[in-house]
Structure formats: structure tokens, C-alpha cells
Design a protein around this motif. Structure first.
Motif, PDB file in Angstrom:
ATOM      1  N   LYS A   7       0.944  -1.230  -0.015  1.00 60.63           N
ATOM      2  CA  LYS A   7       0.086  -0.010  -0.127  1.00 60.63           C
ATOM      3  C   LYS A   7       0.918   1.230  -0.034  1.00 60.63           C
ATOM      4  N   SER A   8       1.917   1.066   0.891  1.00 57.41           N
ATOM      5  CA  SER A   8       2.792   2.590   0.844  1.00 57.41           C
ATOM      6  C   SER A   8       3.397   2.628  -0.415  1.00 57.41           C
ATOM      7  N   ASN A   9       4.090   1.566  -1.067  1.00 62.98           N
ATOM      8  CA  ASN A   9       4.546   1.596  -2.531  1.00 62.98           C
ATOM      9  C   ASN A   9       3.562   2.431  -3.452  1.00 62.98           C
ATOM     10  N   LYS A  10       2.410   1.741  -3.466  1.00 65.27           N
ATOM     11  CA  LYS A  10       1.517   2.490  -4.357  1.00 65.27           C
ATOM     12  C   LYS A  10       1.378   3.935  -3.896  1.00 65.27           C
ATOM     13  N   ALA A  11       1.050   4.344  -2.745  1.00 65.47           N
ATOM     14  CA  ALA A  11       0.964   5.759  -2.421  1.00 65.47           C
ATOM     15  C   ALA A  11       1.924   6.678  -2.703  1.00 65.47           C
ATOM     16  N   ALA A  61       4.365  10.587  -5.883  1.00 60.29           N
ATOM     17  CA  ALA A  61       5.534  11.271  -6.800  1.00 60.29           C
ATOM     18  C   ALA A  61       4.993  11.744  -7.996  1.00 60.29           C
ATOM     19  N   LYS A  62       4.133  11.064  -8.706  1.00 58.82           N
ATOM     20  CA  LYS A  62       3.321  11.305  -9.851  1.00 58.82           C
ATOM     21  C   LYS A  62       2.582  12.776  -9.697  1.00 58.82           C
ATOM     22  N   ALA A 101       5.202  15.684   0.683  1.00 60.30           N
ATOM     23  CA  ALA A 101       4.698  15.481   1.893  1.00 60.30           C
ATOM     24  C   ALA A 101       4.175  14.027   1.983  1.00 60.30           C
ATOM     25  N   LYS A 102       2.992  13.678   0.979  1.00 63.72           N
ATOM     26  CA  LYS A 102       2.411  12.352   0.963  1.00 63.72           C
ATOM     27  C   LYS A 102       3.416  11.179   0.588  1.00 63.72           C
ATOM     28  N   ALA A 155       4.197   8.014   3.162  1.00 61.86           N
ATOM     29  CA  ALA A 155       4.156   6.707   2.750  1.00 61.86           C
ATOM     30  C   ALA A 155       5.587   5.941   2.900  1.00 61.86           C
ATOM     31  N   ALA A 156       6.391   6.833   2.459  1.00 61.41           N
ATOM     32  CA  ALA A 156       7.993   6.012   2.521  1.00 61.41           C
ATOM     33  C   ALA A 156       8.192   5.844   4.036  1.00 61.41           C
TER      34      ALA A 156
END
Length: 141
Positions: free
Chosen positions: A35-39, A44-45, A50-51, A55-56
Motif C-alpha cells: 500500500k505504501s509503495n502504491k501511495a 510522486a506522480k 509530503a504524501k 508513505a515512505a
């Protein structure tokens, strides 16, 4: 500690609660990483540092727990393919397993530090563990 398995009835296996908890806990942490990787990718896109950082940081926290969630005896060779996809190679190549996990954490730390271009490499770091250390999904009957 030895593995506690009881075979009951027609081939069903009951896993010791200690091992079942480790498998359950690592699945939960893997879901956090996914989920974090998708976020991270979405943030990034969108250019949202901040988001992406939030997530990272969630991914980093999960990754730091991984080594404790793979006690010996929780591989698919011992517990069966339906219980876990973790291959015995994890324990035979523990240093490689830890290095791959640390690579994922380091990449996430770049994102957490504001480097949104590092988000592109996150998926490859997951493959650093999944390719050598995760077996295929069990066949459904």
C-alpha cells in the motif's frame, strides 16, 4: 526452538501459534509495504513530497520489522505452500535477504528525504526479495 506441527485427519496441518503469528504478522507488514509503495508512486506522480514522505516512512517502519518476522521454521518447505510463500533460501542466504531488505529501506529513505525520482525504483527493490525468496502462489483446487 523446534517446529511444532500436528498432522490431523486427512492431511490438514495445524501450525504452532508462534509460527502462525509470525506468518500473519509478516503478511500484514507486506500489505503495508504494498500500500505504501502504491501511495509513494501516486504521490510522486502528483509531485506531493509530503504524501510521498509519509508513505515512505510507513514502508521504512514495516521494512525494519521484517527480519524479526522470519523466524527459522516458517518457510513453505516446513509449513507448506498454502501456509506461506517464504522459500527456505531466506535462511540459507540470510545476508542476501537482509541486504535486499536494506536496499528497499534505503530507497524509501531517499523518497522520505524528498527525492521523488527515487519512487521509480521502489518496485525493483521489492523484487530484490520476491524473486529469490518468494515462491509462487499455491494452486487453487
Amino acid at each position: 526452538a523446534g517446529l511444532s506441527i500436528a498432522v490431523i485427519g486427512a492431511g490438514s496441518v495445524v501450525i504452532s501459534p508462534v509460527y502462525a503469528d509470525a506468518v500473519k504478522d509478516r503478511r500484514a507488514e507486506m500489505k503495508t509495504v504494498s500500500k505504501s509503495n502504491k501511495a509513494i508512486k501516486a504521490a510522486a506522480k502528483a509531485g506531493d513530497k509530503a504524501k510521498a514522505a509519509a508513505a515512505a516512512n510507513a514502508l521504512i517502519a514495516a521494512g525494519k520489522k521484517f527480519a524479526t518476522l522470519f523466524p527459522k521454521g516458517t518457510d513453505r518447505g516446513t509449513l507448506g505452500a498454502k501456509a506461506t510463500r517464504a522459500k527456505p533460501e531466506i535462511w540459507a542466504q540470510w545476508a542476501k535477504f537482509e541486504a535486499a531488505n536494506n536496499t528497499m529501506i534505503a530507497q524509501a529513505m531517499k523518497v522520505a528525504g524528498g527525492d521523488l525520482s527515487a519512487a521509480k525504483g521502489m518496485g525493483k527493490t521489492c523484487g530484490g526479495c520476491h524473486k529469490p525468496f518468494r515462491g509462487p502462489k499455491p494452486k487453487k483446487k
